[in-house]
Scaffold this active site. Structure first.
Site, PDB file in Angstrom:
ATOM      1  N   ASP A 102      25.994  -5.031 -19.415  1.00 16.61           N
ATOM      2  CA  ASP A 102      25.964  -6.485 -19.311  1.00 16.61           C
ATOM      3  C   ASP A 102      27.305  -6.960 -18.741  1.00 16.61           C
ATOM      4  OD1 ASP A 102      25.409  -9.182 -19.668  1.00 16.61           O
ATOM      5  OD2 ASP A 102      25.580  -9.140 -21.848  1.00 16.61           O
ATOM      6  N   LYS A 130      22.275  -5.486 -16.070  1.00 18.22           N
ATOM      7  CA  LYS A 130      22.172  -6.950 -15.994  1.00 18.22           C
ATOM      8  C   LYS A 130      23.372  -7.452 -15.187  1.00 18.22           C
ATOM      9  CE  LYS A 130      21.005  -9.080 -20.093  1.00 18.22           C
ATOM     10  NZ  LYS A 130      21.404  -9.685 -21.391  1.00 18.22           N
ATOM     11  N   PHE A 151      18.456 -12.473 -22.747  1.00 19.00           N
ATOM     12  CA  PHE A 151      18.685 -11.552 -23.841  1.00 19.00           C
ATOM     13  C   PHE A 151      17.402 -10.760 -24.094  1.00 19.00           C
ATOM     14  CE2 PHE A 151      19.487  -9.937 -28.064  1.00 19.00           C
ATOM     15  CZ  PHE A 151      20.783  -9.473 -27.896  1.00 19.00           C
TER      16      PHE A 151
HETATM   17  P1  IMP Z   1      28.686  -5.054 -22.293  1.00 18.82           P
HETATM   18  O1  IMP Z   1      29.929  -4.467 -22.892  1.00 18.82           O
HETATM   19  O2  IMP Z   1      28.754  -6.567 -22.239  1.00 18.82           O
HETATM   20  O3  IMP Z   1      28.325  -4.467 -20.953  1.00 18.82           O
HETATM   21  O4  IMP Z   1      27.514  -4.827 -23.297  1.00 18.82           O
HETATM   22  C1  IMP Z   1      27.046  -3.633 -23.623  1.00 18.82           C
HETATM   23  C2  IMP Z   1      26.329  -3.687 -24.945  1.00 18.82           C
HETATM   24  O5  IMP Z   1      25.954  -5.009 -25.339  1.00 18.82           O
HETATM   25  C3  IMP Z   1      25.028  -2.929 -24.840  1.00 18.82           C
HETATM   26  O6  IMP Z   1      25.225  -1.567 -25.111  1.00 18.82           O
HETATM   27  C4  IMP Z   1      24.155  -3.624 -25.861  1.00 18.82           C
HETATM   28  O7  IMP Z   1      24.349  -3.027 -27.127  1.00 18.82           O
HETATM   29  C5  IMP Z   1      24.661  -5.035 -25.895  1.00 18.82           C
HETATM   30  N1  IMP Z   1      23.789  -5.936 -25.076  1.00 18.82           N
HETATM   31  C6  IMP Z   1      24.063  -6.506 -23.884  1.00 18.82           C
HETATM   32  N2  IMP Z   1      23.037  -7.248 -23.432  1.00 18.82           N
HETATM   33  C7  IMP Z   1      22.071  -7.139 -24.363  1.00 18.82           C
HETATM   34  C8  IMP Z   1      20.719  -7.668 -24.466  1.00 18.82           C
HETATM   35  O8  IMP Z   1      20.184  -8.389 -23.596  1.00 18.82           O
HETATM   36  N3  IMP Z   1      20.026  -7.317 -25.591  1.00 18.82           N
HETATM   37  C9  IMP Z   1      20.540  -6.515 -26.575  1.00 18.82           C
HETATM   38  N4  IMP Z   1      21.783  -5.997 -26.504  1.00 18.82           N
HETATM   39  C10 IMP Z   1      22.544  -6.301 -25.412  1.00 18.82           C
END
Ligand code: IMP
Ligand code: MG
Length: 182
Positions: A102, A130, A151
């Site tokens: 994300d 994403k 989400f």
């Molecule tokens: P990042 O560090 O923002 O890239 O997020 C990574 C982590 O956030 C993922 O491994 C998920 O555990 C959580 N995450 C990000 N987007 C979502 C979503 O849409 N649904 C559920 N968990 C998410």
């Protein structure tokens, strides 16, 4: 807060067909090598299991647990190791397996962490990407599906630790006063 499933974006059949393709691609790309798969708990477990079944290589499997989210659906931007690797990865070919990229903060942190362990090589395999959420430039080597900036839950992804068991990927609606509808 309670949640309801809004709409299904990816079916079990679609996810599992893609996992098979990626497992076969990894088998080709790493032919003759020994690979360490590091799953990032907890969201990656269903996807990782599915990909691994199509990897025909000498492999080892380990897990790490990190926190960045808490109970909220927006990243805190803070990454912390809750559970470290059990094995040494020095000089090894490592593939990190994630549920979703994300903001990219988790993987940005992990890339630096693995570089400091002097790995032989590092690749990232994620079920979902994403790109609209990105805050740091991170590109996964193996991407199951690109998804919109909503989400999502299911196939390992949770909302407040729920819905990980859903065999599909769906968007959720937050609703007060309703039970979770699966
Ligand atoms: P990042 O560090 O923002 O890239 O997020 C990574 C982590 O956030 C993922 O491994 C998920 O555990 C959580 N995450 C990000 N987007 C979502 C979503 O849409 N649904 C559920 N968990 C998410
Ligand atoms: Mg995660």
């Amino acid at each position: 807060m309670t949640y309801a499933i809004d709409r299904i974006l990816l079916s079990q059949a679609e996810i599992e067909a893609r996992a098979k393709e990626i497992g076969e691609q990894i088998t080709e790309d790493y032919a003759g090598r020994n690979v360490v798969f590091v799953g990032i708990l907890t969201g990656s477990v269903l996807w990782m299991a599915q990909v691994l079944k199509s990897v025909a290589l000498d492999t080892q499997v380990d897990f790490m647990s990190l926190s960045s989210y808490g109970a909220a659906t927006h990243t805190s931007g803070v990454v912390k190791i809750i559970k470290d690797l059990n094995m040494s990865v020095e000089g090894r070919d490592v593939i990190i397996v994630e549920d979703i990229v994300d903001s990219g903060l988790t993987l940005d942190y992990l890339k630096k962490y693995f570089a400091a362990q002097n790995v032989g090589s590092l690749a990232i395999c994620t079920m979902l990407d994403k790109p609209s959420g990105r805050r740091v430039a991170i590109k996964a080597d193996y991407v199951g599906f690109e998804v919109p900036g909503e989400f999502l839950v299911g196939y390992g992804l949770d909302v407040d630790q729920r819905c990980r068991n859903l065999p599909y990927i769906a968007s959720v609606l937050a609703r007060d006063g309703d039970d979770l509808i699966q």
